[in-house]
Design a protein around this motif. Structure first.
Motif, PDB file in Angstrom:
ATOM      1  N   ASP A  93      71.636  70.715  61.332  1.00 15.61           N
ATOM      2  CA  ASP A  93      71.121  69.401  60.948  1.00 15.61           C
ATOM      3  C   ASP A  93      71.995  68.848  59.830  1.00 15.61           C
ATOM      4  O   ASP A  93      72.816  69.567  59.254  1.00 15.61           O
ATOM      5  CB  ASP A  93      69.631  69.427  60.605  1.00 15.61           C
ATOM      6  N   LYS A 106      65.828  64.615  61.849  1.00 15.34           N
ATOM      7  CA  LYS A 106      64.386  64.768  62.023  1.00 15.34           C
ATOM      8  C   LYS A 106      63.942  66.221  61.856  1.00 15.34           C
ATOM      9  O   LYS A 106      62.748  66.500  61.730  1.00 15.34           O
ATOM     10  CB  LYS A 106      63.960  64.248  63.399  1.00 15.34           C
ATOM     11  N   ARG A 107      64.905  67.134  61.869  1.00 21.54           N
ATOM     12  CA  ARG A 107      64.557  68.549  61.746  1.00 21.54           C
ATOM     13  C   ARG A 107      64.004  68.890  60.368  1.00 21.54           C
ATOM     14  O   ARG A 107      63.097  69.721  60.238  1.00 21.54           O
ATOM     15  CB  ARG A 107      65.785  69.421  62.045  1.00 21.54           C
ATOM     16  N   ALA A 110      60.396  68.088  60.104  1.00 21.57           N
ATOM     17  CA  ALA A 110      59.660  68.983  60.996  1.00 21.57           C
ATOM     18  C   ALA A 110      59.529  70.373  60.386  1.00 21.57           C
ATOM     19  O   ALA A 110      58.471  71.008  60.468  1.00 21.57           O
ATOM     20  CB  ALA A 110      60.362  69.060  62.347  1.00 21.57           C
ATOM     21  N   ILE A 208      59.231  75.354  65.363  1.00 24.35           N
ATOM     22  CA  ILE A 208      60.448  74.546  65.383  1.00 24.35           C
ATOM     23  C   ILE A 208      61.496  75.110  66.340  1.00 24.35           C
ATOM     24  O   ILE A 208      62.390  74.385  66.797  1.00 24.35           O
ATOM     25  CB  ILE A 208      61.015  74.389  63.957  1.00 24.35           C
ATOM     26  N   ALA A 211      61.924  73.074  69.511  1.00 24.23           N
ATOM     27  CA  ALA A 211      62.768  71.884  69.419  1.00 24.23           C
ATOM     28  C   ALA A 211      64.243  72.244  69.369  1.00 24.23           C
ATOM     29  O   ALA A 211      65.079  71.593  70.007  1.00 24.23           O
ATOM     30  CB  ALA A 211      62.372  71.062  68.194  1.00 24.23           C
ATOM     31  N   ASP A 212      64.588  73.286  68.607  1.00 25.26           N
ATOM     32  CA  ASP A 212      65.982  73.753  68.586  1.00 25.26           C
ATOM     33  C   ASP A 212      66.452  74.072  70.003  1.00 25.26           C
ATOM     34  O   ASP A 212      67.557  73.696  70.415  1.00 25.26           O
ATOM     35  CB  ASP A 212      66.113  75.016  67.728  1.00 25.26           C
ATOM     36  N   TRP A 215      67.008  70.943  72.238  1.00 25.11           N
ATOM     37  CA  TRP A 215      68.252  70.243  71.892  1.00 25.11           C
ATOM     38  C   TRP A 215      69.477  70.987  72.422  1.00 25.11           C
ATOM     39  O   TRP A 215      70.394  70.368  72.975  1.00 25.11           O
ATOM     40  CB  TRP A 215      68.380  70.062  70.376  1.00 25.11           C
ATOM     41  N   ASP A 339      62.631  62.771  70.593  1.00 23.25           N
ATOM     42  CA  ASP A 339      63.212  63.786  69.720  1.00 23.25           C
ATOM     43  C   ASP A 339      62.220  64.947  69.643  1.00 23.25           C
ATOM     44  O   ASP A 339      61.106  64.779  69.110  1.00 23.25           O
ATOM     45  CB  ASP A 339      63.462  63.217  68.322  1.00 23.25           C
ATOM     46  N   TYR A 341      62.041  67.466  67.727  1.00 21.81           N
ATOM     47  CA  TYR A 341      61.617  67.767  66.358  1.00 21.81           C
ATOM     48  C   TYR A 341      60.444  66.862  65.963  1.00 21.81           C
ATOM     49  O   TYR A 341      59.461  67.321  65.378  1.00 21.81           O
ATOM     50  CB  TYR A 341      62.768  67.562  65.369  1.00 21.81           C
ATOM     51  N   THR A 342      60.559  65.591  66.283  1.00 24.47           N
ATOM     52  CA  THR A 342      59.514  64.631  65.931  1.00 24.47           C
ATOM     53  C   THR A 342      58.231  64.908  66.688  1.00 24.47           C
ATOM     54  O   THR A 342      57.141  64.954  66.104  1.00 24.47           O
ATOM     55  CB  THR A 342      59.997  63.200  66.214  1.00 24.47           C
ATOM     56  N   SER A 345      56.444  68.464  65.818  1.00 26.08           N
ATOM     57  CA  SER A 345      55.867  68.501  64.467  1.00 26.08           C
ATOM     58  C   SER A 345      54.728  67.507  64.318  1.00 26.08           C
ATOM     59  O   SER A 345      53.745  67.774  63.615  1.00 26.08           O
ATOM     60  CB  SER A 345      56.949  68.234  63.415  1.00 26.08           C
TER      61      SER A 345
END
Length: 356
Positions: A93, A106-107, A110, A208, A211-212, A215, A339, A341-342, A345
């Motif tokens: 990030d 955004k991470r 989050a 999290i 989300a990682d 992506w 996103d 992350y968004t 979270s």
């Protein structure tokens, strides 16, 4: 070309301990992915062992030319399916030189939510269904579609088999295996309702990390489409008219939802999501109003409703969850270009931390 392929596939471990780390970050649009490679002296197993790096933010729409340096912090490591060996992909990030997260990072926000002790204790599980469309490079028209024309109506394409129904399966299978090699918890894949559209699922994965992984799975897919000479689209409604859009349905549960009596916890969580419907929609992806029309397995964007086994609802609860009295639910509102992350979270914040 065979000599070039031989060089690309060289096994570095035969001659050096050095490895190549491909640093990945999110560009100025909040959706475009950027990456560059650097040499490291040897294998790395943890992001904390990796050096920070920088890039020219004025060339990605994330900084001015007068103060262009953006710093990237390594956050997650994956095996590199392209270079293989001990080489790695590194999800990063982005920050200013002063250590402040830049607006497209955004991470950072989050991570604050997921590190909250109340959220961490709930062991949030996510299963994200990433839909996408493969486009012909020169025409930006879906693969398998006649140029300037349309295929037959929807019906035979969902999970379809055959040269007249499934377009791009080689890319899909390559991506599936590459993600598993990388260490991404891809749980499945399938052809979607609109021809040329596919889906892969990531999860169940905790917090999290979900989300990682989404992506990096997107990054790997875009690299594979680059090799195949097709274009990846995450547009939530790539073709107007009587064609399904593309979403990123987000399946979610907490520890208390998975325990006996969890169905009541699920219903309370859904009630809270309904109270913040507008805030969630605003954060669930651009162009989602073209997809959430109340048709094509969606609820209208201005309406919040939930139901058991209802694919036309904002939130769907599975039959097994209702029967068992515990389990998970599916938020069907996020667009394919959301996103992660968004979204992950925000779902956790609303259902665990937010007080109506």
């Amino acid at each position: 070309m065979s000599a070039l392929a031989d060089l690309i596939n060289l096994d570095l471990s035969d001659s050096t301990e050095k490895i190549i780390a491909e640093y990945i970050w999110i560009g100025g649009s909040g959706l475009d992915m950027r990456s560059k490679a650097r040499t490291l002296p040897g294998p790395v197993n943890d992001p904390s062992e990796l050096p920070k790096w920088n890039y020219d933010g004025s060339s990605t729409g994330q900084a001015s030319g007068e103060d262009s340096e953006v710093i990237i912090y390594p956050q997650a490591i994956f095996k590199d399916p392209f270079r293989r060996g001990n080489n790695i992909l590194v999800m990063c990030d982005a920050y200013t030189p002063a250590g402040e997260p830049i607006p497209t990072n955004k991470r950072h926000a989050a991570a604050k939510i997921f590190s909250d002790p109340t959220v961490a204790a709930e062991e949030t599980w996510y299963g994200i269904e990433q839909e996408y469309t493969l486009l012909q490079k020169d025409t930006k028209w879906p693969v398998g579609w006649p140029v300037g024309g349309f295929p037959g109506p929807q019906g035979p394409y969902y999970c379809g088999v055959g040269a007249d129904k499934a377009f791009g399966r080689d890319i899909v299978d390559a991506h599936y295996k590459a993600c598993l090699y990388a260490g991404i918890n891809v749980s499945g894949t399938n052809g979607e309702v609109m021809p040329g559209q596919w889906e892969f699922q990531v999860g169940p994965t905790v917090g999290i990390a979900a989300a990682d992984q989404v992506w990096v799975a997107r990054y790997i897919l875009e690299r594979i489409t680059e090799l195949a000479g097709v274009v990846l689209s995450l547009d939530p409604k790539p073709i107007p008219g009587d064609w399904n859009g593309a979403g990123a349905h987000t399946n979610y549960s907490t520890k208390t939802m998975r325990e006996d009596g969890g169905y009541e916890v699920i219903k309370k969580a859904i009630e809270k999501l309904g109270l913040r419907h507008k805030e969630h929609i605003a954060a669930y992806g651009e162009g989602n109003e073209r997809r959430l029309t109340g048709k094509h397995e969606t609820a209208d964007i201005n309406t919040f409703l939930w139901g058991v086994a209802n694919r036309g609802a904002s939130i769907r609860v599975g039959r097994d969850t209702e029967k068992d009295g515990k389990g998970y639910f599916e938020d069907r509102r996020p667009a394919s270009n959301m996103d992660p992350y968004t979204v992950t979270s925000m779902v956790a914040e609303t259902t665990i931390l937010w007080k109506p």
